[in-house]
Design a protein around this motif. Structure first.
Motif, mmCIF file in Angstrom:
data_model
loop_
_atom_site.group_PDB
_atom_site.id
_atom_site.type_symbol
_atom_site.label_atom_id
_atom_site.label_comp_id
_atom_site.label_asym_id
_atom_site.label_seq_id
_atom_site.Cartn_x
_atom_site.Cartn_y
_atom_site.Cartn_z
ATOM 1 N N ASP A 6 -72.943 -29.014 -52.311
ATOM 2 C CA ASP A 6 -72.334 -29.795 -51.242
ATOM 3 C C ASP A 6 -73.000 -29.490 -49.897
ATOM 4 O O ASP A 6 -73.345 -30.406 -49.147
ATOM 5 C CB ASP A 6 -70.833 -29.518 -51.177
ATOM 6 C CG ASP A 6 -70.096 -30.441 -50.224
ATOM 7 O OD1 ASP A 6 -70.487 -31.622 -50.089
ATOM 8 O OD2 ASP A 6 -69.112 -29.988 -49.617
ATOM 9 N N LYS B 173 -75.107 -31.828 -47.458
ATOM 10 C CA LYS B 173 -74.666 -31.992 -46.065
ATOM 11 C C LYS B 173 -75.806 -31.756 -45.083
ATOM 12 O O LYS B 173 -75.950 -32.507 -44.119
ATOM 13 C CB LYS B 173 -73.498 -31.054 -45.744
ATOM 14 C CG LYS B 173 -72.174 -31.541 -46.281
ATOM 15 C CD LYS B 173 -71.052 -30.577 -45.981
ATOM 16 C CE LYS B 173 -69.733 -31.110 -46.505
ATOM 17 N NZ LYS B 173 -68.648 -30.121 -46.387
ATOM 18 N N GLN C 79 -72.580 -35.936 -48.199
ATOM 19 C CA GLN C 79 -71.536 -34.955 -48.528
ATOM 20 C C GLN C 79 -70.864 -35.333 -49.838
ATOM 21 O O GLN C 79 -70.734 -36.506 -50.165
ATOM 22 C CB GLN C 79 -70.498 -34.829 -47.425
ATOM 23 C CG GLN C 79 -69.573 -35.998 -47.279
ATOM 24 C CD GLN C 79 -68.545 -35.772 -46.194
ATOM 25 O OE1 GLN C 79 -68.588 -34.792 -45.461
ATOM 26 N NE2 GLN C 79 -67.608 -36.690 -46.075
ATOM 27 N N GLN D 188 -67.820 -33.501 -50.696
ATOM 28 C CA GLN D 188 -66.404 -33.247 -50.447
ATOM 29 C C GLN D 188 -66.124 -33.209 -48.954
ATOM 30 O O GLN D 188 -66.874 -32.598 -48.211
ATOM 31 C CB GLN D 188 -66.005 -31.886 -51.016
ATOM 32 C CG GLN D 188 -66.291 -31.708 -52.484
ATOM 33 C CD GLN D 188 -66.037 -30.281 -52.902
ATOM 34 O OE1 GLN D 188 -66.740 -29.382 -52.487
ATOM 35 N NE2 GLN D 188 -65.028 -30.083 -53.709
ATOM 36 N N GLU D 189 -65.038 -33.855 -48.548
ATOM 37 C CA GLU D 189 -64.602 -33.676 -47.169
ATOM 38 C C GLU D 189 -63.874 -32.352 -47.052
ATOM 39 O O GLU D 189 -64.101 -31.586 -46.139
ATOM 40 C CB GLU D 189 -63.709 -34.828 -46.729
ATOM 41 C CG GLU D 189 -64.503 -36.073 -46.398
ATOM 42 C CD GLU D 189 -63.641 -37.132 -45.778
ATOM 43 O OE1 GLU D 189 -62.884 -36.814 -44.845
ATOM 44 O OE2 GLU D 189 -63.740 -38.278 -46.234
ATOM 45 N N LYS D 190 -62.997 -32.091 -48.020
ATOM 46 C CA LYS D 190 -62.265 -30.824 -48.075
ATOM 47 C C LYS D 190 -62.263 -30.367 -49.521
ATOM 48 O O LYS D 190 -61.756 -31.067 -50.397
ATOM 49 C CB LYS D 190 -60.831 -30.991 -47.569
ATOM 50 C CG LYS D 190 -60.766 -31.345 -46.107
ATOM 51 C CD LYS D 190 -59.341 -31.433 -45.635
ATOM 52 C CE LYS D 190 -59.326 -31.796 -44.153
ATOM 53 N NZ LYS D 190 -57.974 -31.965 -43.670
ATOM 54 N N SER D 191 -62.806 -29.193 -49.756
ATOM 55 C CA SER D 191 -62.975 -28.731 -51.136
ATOM 56 C C SER D 191 -61.661 -28.378 -51.816
ATOM 57 O O SER D 191 -61.601 -28.313 -53.030
ATOM 58 C CB SER D 191 -63.918 -27.539 -51.172
ATOM 59 O OG SER D 191 -63.390 -26.470 -50.420
ATOM 60 N N GLU E 56 -58.739 -30.110 -51.526
ATOM 61 C CA GLU E 56 -57.866 -31.255 -51.778
ATOM 62 C C GLU E 56 -57.888 -31.634 -53.251
ATOM 63 O O GLU E 56 -58.912 -31.557 -53.913
ATOM 64 C CB GLU E 56 -58.322 -32.470 -50.953
ATOM 65 C CG GLU E 56 -57.910 -32.398 -49.512
ATOM 66 C CD GLU E 56 -58.253 -33.665 -48.762
ATOM 67 O OE1 GLU E 56 -58.657 -34.671 -49.370
ATOM 68 O OE2 GLU E 56 -58.112 -33.637 -47.534
ATOM 69 N N ARG F 227 -71.175 -39.414 -50.225
ATOM 70 C CA ARG F 227 -71.065 -40.378 -49.128
ATOM 71 C C ARG F 227 -71.937 -39.879 -47.982
ATOM 72 O O ARG F 227 -72.131 -38.669 -47.816
ATOM 73 C CB ARG F 227 -69.619 -40.472 -48.635
ATOM 74 C CG ARG F 227 -68.629 -40.919 -49.686
ATOM 75 C CD ARG F 227 -68.852 -42.396 -50.053
ATOM 76 N NE ARG F 227 -68.025 -42.787 -51.176
ATOM 77 C CZ ARG F 227 -68.468 -42.960 -52.424
ATOM 78 N NH1 ARG F 227 -69.729 -42.739 -52.718
ATOM 79 N NH2 ARG F 227 -67.671 -43.340 -53.384
ATOM 80 N N LEU G 244 -72.922 -38.469 -44.538
ATOM 81 C CA LEU G 244 -72.231 -37.592 -43.596
ATOM 82 C C LEU G 244 -72.251 -38.287 -42.246
ATOM 83 O O LEU G 244 -73.316 -38.571 -41.704
ATOM 84 C CB LEU G 244 -72.940 -36.238 -43.528
ATOM 85 C CG LEU G 244 -72.290 -35.139 -42.716
ATOM 86 C CD1 LEU G 244 -70.930 -34.775 -43.298
ATOM 87 C CD2 LEU G 244 -73.178 -33.909 -42.701
ATOM 88 N N THR H 280 -71.459 -31.348 -38.403
ATOM 89 C CA THR H 280 -70.273 -30.579 -38.050
ATOM 90 C C THR H 280 -70.705 -29.173 -37.634
ATOM 91 O O THR H 280 -71.866 -28.798 -37.791
ATOM 92 C CB THR H 280 -69.321 -30.464 -39.245
ATOM 93 O OG1 THR H 280 -69.984 -29.731 -40.279
ATOM 94 C CG2 THR H 280 -68.914 -31.842 -39.771
#
Length: 145
Positions: free
Chosen positions: A83, A87, A92, A94-97, A99, A133, A135, A139
């Motif tokens: 990931d 990135k 990416q 995962q937005e939040k691993s 979830e 998706r 990025l 960040t």
């Protein structure tokens, strides 16, 4: 006329070790040469002409899983590394691993399939391609890499 080769950014062994220590547990790899080999694998594939970013991410994850450099958490480390690799290259997984969503479940099952020798790096690359998706913006996490 040939198209120019895309610039690809790669992770280092120290960065993957930091993912593990930050996200999984405070422990050093039990097999450091195996981690170094895993991290070098996508770079070697790139040098020999592989420029598909998903294939490189799949190779990185597969090698971490199968080289088993840690006592525990190799599949999670592989997913975190793949990931972050994507990135730092503009994509990416995962937005939040943490979830519980369909994409994370697919990724979890893909890592298990590699560990069970049911999937190869190529299968993993296709899974990543289906889930990834763009990025939206860098960040603070990606900036440090």
């Amino acid at each position: 006329m040939s198209t120019p080769k895309r610039i690809v950014r790669f992770l280092t062994t120290a960065q993957v070790t930091r993912f593990y220590e930050t996200n999984i547990m405070q422990a050093s790899p039990s097999q450091l040469p195996m981690l170094e080999s895993a991290v070098a694998s996508p770079q070697n594939h790139y040098r020999y002409g592989q420029n598909d970013i998903f294939q490189l991410a799949g190779t990185l994850a597969e090698r971490i899983i199968l080289n088993h450099p840690y006592q525990d958490g190799n599949k999670r480390t592989a997913l975190l590394a793949a990931d972050m690799f994507l990135k730092i290259n503009g994509l990416q997984l995962q937005e939040k691993s943490v979830e519980k969503d369909d994409a994370n479940e697919v990724l979890k099952q893909a890592q298990v399939a590699v560990a069970d020798i049911q999937w190869s790096a190529e299968n993993l690359a296709e899974c990543y391609r289906a889930v990834a998706r763009p990025l939206a913006e860098a960040t603070a996490e990606t900036d440090q890499y």
